[in-house]
Design a protein around this motif. Structure first.
Motif, PDB file in Angstrom:
ATOM      1  N   UNK A   1       3.351  20.248   5.228  1.00  0.00           N
ATOM      2  CA  UNK A   1       4.223  21.334   4.820  1.00  0.00           C
ATOM      3  C   UNK A   1       5.182  21.758   5.935  1.00  0.00           C
ATOM      4  N   UNK A   2       4.750  21.621   7.166  1.00  0.00           N
ATOM      5  CA  UNK A   2       5.568  22.046   8.303  1.00  0.00           C
ATOM      6  C   UNK A   2       6.590  20.997   8.743  1.00  0.00           C
ATOM      7  N   UNK A   3       6.384  19.766   8.341  1.00  0.00           N
ATOM      8  CA  UNK A   3       7.200  18.656   8.829  1.00  0.00           C
ATOM      9  C   UNK A   3       8.703  18.872   8.664  1.00  0.00           C
ATOM     10  N   UNK A   4       9.210  19.146   7.456  1.00  0.00           N
ATOM     11  CA  UNK A   4      10.663  19.294   7.305  1.00  0.00           C
ATOM     12  C   UNK A   4      11.234  20.418   8.167  1.00  0.00           C
ATOM     13  N   UNK A   5      10.525  21.517   8.249  1.00  0.00           N
ATOM     14  CA  UNK A   5      10.983  22.647   9.056  1.00  0.00           C
ATOM     15  C   UNK A   5      11.016  22.285  10.537  1.00  0.00           C
ATOM     16  N   UNK A   6       9.944  21.688  11.009  1.00  0.00           N
ATOM     17  CA  UNK A   6       9.851  21.311  12.423  1.00  0.00           C
ATOM     18  C   UNK A   6      10.955  20.327  12.803  1.00  0.00           C
ATOM     19  N   UNK A   7      11.136  19.288  12.006  1.00  0.00           N
ATOM     20  CA  UNK A   7      12.151  18.290  12.329  1.00  0.00           C
ATOM     21  C   UNK A   7      13.563  18.863  12.238  1.00  0.00           C
ATOM     22  N   UNK A   8      13.795  19.748  11.278  1.00  0.00           N
ATOM     23  CA  UNK A   8      15.117  20.375  11.154  1.00  0.00           C
ATOM     24  C   UNK A   8      15.415  21.284  12.339  1.00  0.00           C
ATOM     25  N   UNK A   9      14.410  22.021  12.805  1.00  0.00           N
ATOM     26  CA  UNK A   9      14.610  22.928  13.934  1.00  0.00           C
ATOM     27  C   UNK A   9      14.833  22.171  15.245  1.00  0.00           C
ATOM     28  N   UNK A  10      14.099  21.110  15.442  1.00  0.00           N
ATOM     29  CA  UNK A  10      14.176  20.385  16.711  1.00  0.00           C
ATOM     30  C   UNK A  10      15.376  19.448  16.791  1.00  0.00           C
ATOM     31  N   UNK A  25      -2.431  24.294  19.194  1.00  0.00           N
ATOM     32  CA  UNK A  25      -3.471  25.309  19.405  1.00  0.00           C
ATOM     33  C   UNK A  25      -4.244  25.519  18.115  1.00  0.00           C
ATOM     34  N   UNK A  26      -5.570  25.502  18.210  1.00  0.00           N
ATOM     35  CA  UNK A  26      -6.410  25.679  17.027  1.00  0.00           C
ATOM     36  C   UNK A  26      -6.314  24.486  16.103  1.00  0.00           C
ATOM     37  N   UNK A  27      -6.425  23.289  16.677  1.00  0.00           N
ATOM     38  CA  UNK A  27      -6.222  22.069  15.894  1.00  0.00           C
ATOM     39  C   UNK A  27      -7.246  21.895  14.784  1.00  0.00           C
ATOM     40  N   UNK A  28      -8.456  22.376  15.004  1.00  0.00           N
ATOM     41  CA  UNK A  28      -9.481  22.230  13.973  1.00  0.00           C
ATOM     42  C   UNK A  28      -9.600  20.792  13.532  1.00  0.00           C
ATOM     43  N   UNK A  29      -9.812  20.575  12.247  1.00  0.00           N
ATOM     44  CA  UNK A  29      -9.931  19.218  11.713  1.00  0.00           C
ATOM     45  C   UNK A  29      -8.690  18.835  10.892  1.00  0.00           C
ATOM     46  N   UNK A  30      -7.582  19.465  11.205  1.00  0.00           N
ATOM     47  CA  UNK A  30      -6.354  19.202  10.454  1.00  0.00           C
ATOM     48  C   UNK A  30      -5.800  17.814  10.771  1.00  0.00           C
ATOM     49  N   UNK A  31      -4.845  17.377   9.968  1.00  0.00           N
ATOM     50  CA  UNK A  31      -4.197  16.084  10.202  1.00  0.00           C
ATOM     51  C   UNK A  31      -2.802  16.255  10.815  1.00  0.00           C
ATOM     52  N   UNK A  32      -2.553  17.405  11.410  1.00  0.00           N
ATOM     53  CA  UNK A  32      -1.249  17.672  12.022  1.00  0.00           C
ATOM     54  C   UNK A  32      -0.954  16.675  13.146  1.00  0.00           C
ATOM     55  N   UNK A  33      -1.942  16.371  13.957  1.00  0.00           N
ATOM     56  CA  UNK A  33      -1.731  15.431  15.065  1.00  0.00           C
ATOM     57  C   UNK A  33      -1.298  14.067  14.541  1.00  0.00           C
ATOM     58  N   UNK A  34      -1.947  13.588  13.488  1.00  0.00           N
ATOM     59  CA  UNK A  34      -1.570  12.308  12.904  1.00  0.00           C
ATOM     60  C   UNK A  34      -0.125  12.347  12.404  1.00  0.00           C
ATOM     61  N   UNK A  35       0.262  13.439  11.790  1.00  0.00           N
ATOM     62  CA  UNK A  35       1.631  13.579  11.309  1.00  0.00           C
ATOM     63  C   UNK A  35       2.636  13.593  12.443  1.00  0.00           C
ATOM     64  N   UNK A  36       2.309  14.327  13.513  1.00  0.00           N
ATOM     65  CA  UNK A  36       3.192  14.353  14.676  1.00  0.00           C
ATOM     66  C   UNK A  36       3.331  12.952  15.274  1.00  0.00           C
ATOM     67  N   UNK A  37       2.222  12.236  15.348  1.00  0.00           N
ATOM     68  CA  UNK A  37       2.234  10.883  15.910  1.00  0.00           C
ATOM     69  C   UNK A  37       3.110   9.960  15.067  1.00  0.00           C
TER      70      UNK A  37
END
Length: 73
Positions: A1-10, A25-37
């Motif tokens: 969900x954050x991907x389009x916003x993050x890429x547009x801002x950066x 911060x607070x990575x938990x068990x999310x897949x955010x790292x995989x998406x960033x990679x």
């Protein structure tokens, strides 16, 4: 969900993304790292207050991705 916003801002190309340092911060068990990679971010530090979660995520990354250069849990 954050991907389009993050890429547009950066608005960074792949080489710029690779050199950008990201603190998850607070990575938990999310897949955010995989998406960033997948979006070519290569300097990612993941932190969480749960040592067990960090160990789990470290193992999951090694099993699924292999390449750990620039990645820290």
């Amino acid at each position: 969900d954050l991907r389009p916003l993050l890429l547009a801002l950066l608005q960074l190309d792949e080489p710029q993304r690779a050199s950008l340092r990201v603190l998850h911060v607070g990575c938990g068990t999310s897949n955010v790292t995989e998406g960033l990679w997948k979006d070519h971010f290569r300097q990612i530090t993941n932190i969480d207050f749960s040592e067990g979660v960090i160990k789990l995520m470290e193992q999951r990354w090694k099993q699924n991705n292999g390449d750990e250069s620039g990645l820290a849990f």
